[in-house]
Design a protein around this motif. Structure first.
Motif, PDB file in Angstrom:
ATOM      1  N   ALA A 172       0.839  -1.210   0.000  1.00 44.49           N
ATOM      2  CA  ALA A 172       0.000   0.000   0.000  1.00 44.49           C
ATOM      3  C   ALA A 172       0.872   1.258   0.000  1.00 44.49           C
ATOM      4  O   ALA A 172       0.529   2.256  -0.643  1.00 44.49           O
ATOM      5  N   MET A 173       2.015   1.192   0.700  1.00 43.95           N
ATOM      6  CA  MET A 173       2.869   2.401   0.776  1.00 43.95           C
ATOM      7  C   MET A 173       3.526   2.743  -0.560  1.00 43.95           C
ATOM      8  O   MET A 173       4.056   3.847  -0.720  1.00 43.95           O
ATOM      9  N   ASP A 174       3.499   1.836  -1.512  1.00 42.78           N
ATOM     10  CA  ASP A 174       4.104   2.095  -2.826  1.00 42.78           C
ATOM     11  C   ASP A 174       3.087   2.614  -3.845  1.00 42.78           C
ATOM     12  O   ASP A 174       3.406   2.767  -5.023  1.00 42.78           O
ATOM     13  N   ILE A 175       1.846   2.822  -3.407  1.00 42.97           N
ATOM     14  CA  ILE A 175       0.808   3.286  -4.341  1.00 42.97           C
ATOM     15  C   ILE A 175       0.329   4.674  -3.910  1.00 42.97           C
ATOM     16  O   ILE A 175       0.006   4.885  -2.743  1.00 42.97           O
ATOM     17  N   ARG A 176       0.323   5.618  -4.855  1.00 42.30           N
ATOM     18  CA  ARG A 176      -0.164   6.969  -4.572  1.00 42.30           C
ATOM     19  C   ARG A 176      -1.169   7.367  -5.648  1.00 42.30           C
ATOM     20  O   ARG A 176      -1.040   6.954  -6.789  1.00 42.30           O
ATOM     21  N   VAL A 177      -2.117   8.222  -5.215  1.00 46.50           N
ATOM     22  CA  VAL A 177      -3.145   8.672  -6.152  1.00 46.50           C
ATOM     23  C   VAL A 177      -3.294  10.180  -6.046  1.00 46.50           C
ATOM     24  O   VAL A 177      -3.207  10.733  -4.950  1.00 46.50           O
ATOM     25  N   SER A 178      -3.543  10.812  -7.191  1.00 49.85           N
ATOM     26  CA  SER A 178      -3.909  12.224  -7.188  1.00 49.85           C
ATOM     27  C   SER A 178      -5.347  12.314  -7.675  1.00 49.85           C
ATOM     28  O   SER A 178      -5.662  11.828  -8.768  1.00 49.85           O
ATOM     29  N   GLU A 179      -6.215  12.896  -6.844  1.00 51.71           N
ATOM     30  CA  GLU A 179      -7.656  12.897  -7.137  1.00 51.71           C
ATOM     31  C   GLU A 179      -8.284  14.151  -6.519  1.00 51.71           C
ATOM     32  O   GLU A 179      -8.240  14.331  -5.311  1.00 51.71           O
ATOM     33  N   PRO A 180      -8.881  15.026  -7.356  1.00 50.00           N
ATOM     34  CA  PRO A 180      -9.420  16.284  -6.827  1.00 50.00           C
ATOM     35  C   PRO A 180     -10.718  16.131  -6.028  1.00 50.00           C
ATOM     36  O   PRO A 180     -11.055  17.000  -5.225  1.00 50.00           O
ATOM     37  N   ASN A 181     -11.417  15.025  -6.233  1.00 48.32           N
ATOM     38  CA  ASN A 181     -12.726  14.844  -5.595  1.00 48.32           C
ATOM     39  C   ASN A 181     -12.547  14.309  -4.159  1.00 48.32           C
ATOM     40  O   ASN A 181     -12.033  13.205  -3.948  1.00 48.32           O
ATOM     41  N   ALA A 182     -12.993  15.128  -3.156  1.00 49.45           N
ATOM     42  CA  ALA A 182     -12.747  14.809  -1.735  1.00 49.45           C
ATOM     43  C   ALA A 182     -13.399  13.480  -1.335  1.00 49.45           C
ATOM     44  O   ALA A 182     -12.821  12.692  -0.579  1.00 49.45           O
ATOM     45  N   THR A 217     -11.462  10.202   0.243  1.00 49.17           N
ATOM     46  CA  THR A 217     -11.809   9.538   1.511  1.00 49.17           C
ATOM     47  C   THR A 217     -12.066   8.055   1.266  1.00 49.17           C
ATOM     48  O   THR A 217     -11.588   7.189   2.015  1.00 49.17           O
ATOM     49  N   LEU A 218     -12.797   7.763   0.200  1.00 46.87           N
ATOM     50  CA  LEU A 218     -13.121   6.356  -0.092  1.00 46.87           C
ATOM     51  C   LEU A 218     -11.856   5.537  -0.334  1.00 46.87           C
ATOM     52  O   LEU A 218     -11.687   4.452   0.237  1.00 46.87           O
ATOM     53  N   LEU A 219     -10.947   6.073  -1.156  1.00 46.57           N
ATOM     54  CA  LEU A 219      -9.742   5.305  -1.519  1.00 46.57           C
ATOM     55  C   LEU A 219      -8.807   5.127  -0.330  1.00 46.57           C
ATOM     56  O   LEU A 219      -8.240   4.050  -0.129  1.00 46.57           O
ATOM     57  N   THR A 220      -8.673   6.178   0.494  1.00 48.19           N
ATOM     58  CA  THR A 220      -7.808   6.066   1.673  1.00 48.19           C
ATOM     59  C   THR A 220      -8.396   5.039   2.631  1.00 48.19           C
ATOM     60  O   THR A 220      -7.685   4.172   3.156  1.00 48.19           O
TER      61      THR A 220
END
Ligand SMILES: NC(=O)c1ccc[n+]([C@@H]2O[C@H](COP(=O)([O-])OP(=O)(O)OC[C@H]3O[C@@H](n4cnc5c(N)ncnc54)[C@H](OP(=O)(O)O)[C@@H]3O)[C@@H](O)[C@H]2O)c1
Length: 269
Positions: A26-36, A40-43
């Motif tokens: 999980a620590m090797d995956i990052r996402v950029s997403e403007p929709n709050a 929250t859902l992905l985290t």
């Protein structure tokens, strides 16, 4: 291997879920997403780092472009040029690899993929094309990310991605249409709606599973269930008479033509 996603929508969610199941950390995956709400859902669901604007998301080995094709140019032209070692993997339908490279300040390590919706249940198949500058190692990394949600096949010529789009990209919809027709036929023959649906769905699923697991030519499998003078022989003859093969060929040609048109429109600027 570190993987970043620009866009945390349905496809990104499916791919991340698959990657975690395959043992990506999980620590090797990052996402950029403007929709709050999506952040929250992905985290919450995956315990990964999700940021509003791309920063850490860009410092990765594979950068997956998972936004809608219509906004890709705008998103990419606002990004800094990626590190030369970063492999950019676009899953945006219709957008050509050369256009992506151009919008990214001529970053040449670009792989373009055409996945399909069964990826949402881990049973997808994607066609992949790499620009000539992509190294074997970068290709292997891009393939590993996509294989988390299904199979992957490479094509040597980008024009063939339009054919992949016509066969496996749009293909699930052709199969859904066939399922609808089989179900309607079941009802017309007097079956209860639930029964007709269960029979149609499991038949398509079971036939595909048998063909994949057995590995025998589909035409041979068909011949095995088509005994002389039997029911299947009559049914297949009616399908042939009604031009099913010609209809499927026409569908694929029309979809491939449209894929080419969309590539021209999306890459116009
Ligand atoms: N679904 C499929 O089966 C399938 C198959 C083949 C290819 N694809 C391709 O996969 C890509 C993603 O599809 P999808 O179904 O996952 O779409 P989606 O659910 O709409 O996901 C796109 C996400 O990107 C977000 N976004 C918008 N602007 C952004 C920006 N500037 N930076 C980062 N994220 C941004 C969107 O947020 P907002 O909702 O707030 O705008 C949305 O959450 C598309 O290009 C599509 O062509 C999908």
């Amino acid at each position: 291997m570190k993987v970043g996603f620009i866009g945390g929508g349905n496809m990104a969610e499916a791919m991340i879920g698959g990657m975690l199941k395959q043992g990506f950390a999980a620590m090797d995956i990052r996402v950029s997403e403007p929709n709050a709400e999506r952040r929250t859902l992905l985290t919450g669901r995956f315990g990964i780092k999700v940021e509003e604007r791309p920063a850490e998301t860009l410092a990765v080995d594979v950068l997956v472009l998972a936004v809608k094709p219509q906004i890709l140019r705008e998103v990419l032209t606002s990004l800094p040029k990626p590190d030369a070692t970063t492999c950019v993997l676009s899953i945006a339908a219709g957008v050509r690899a050369g256009d992506i490279a151009r919008w990214l300040n001529h970053h040449r390590a670009v792989v373009r993929a055409m996945p399909n919706t069964p990826a949402l249940v881990g049973a997808g198949i994607a066609g992949l094309y790499a620009l000539p500058d992509v190294s074997e190692e970068q290709k292997a990394r891009a393939e590993a990310v996509l294989k988390a949600v299904g199979a992957a096949v490479w094509v040597a010529d980008e024009a063939q991605i339009d054919a992949v789009t016509a066969i496996s990209g749009s293909g699930p919809a052709y199969v859904f249409l066939f399922i609808e027709a089989l179900e309607d036929a079941g009802r017309a023959l007097g079956l209860a709606p639930d029964t007709a649906r269960a029979l149609a769905l499991q038949t398509v699923y079971g036939a595909a599973a048998l063909a994949i697991q057995d590995g025998t030519e589909p035409a041979v499998l068909r011949a095995r269930v088509t005994s002389k003078g039997g029911t299947t022989e009559r049914g297949i003859a009616a399908l042939e008479e009604h031009g099913v093969r010609a209809a499927v060929t026409a569908a694929a040609r029309a979809a491939a033509d449209r894929a080419r048109e969309l590539g021209d429109i999306l890459g116009a600027e």
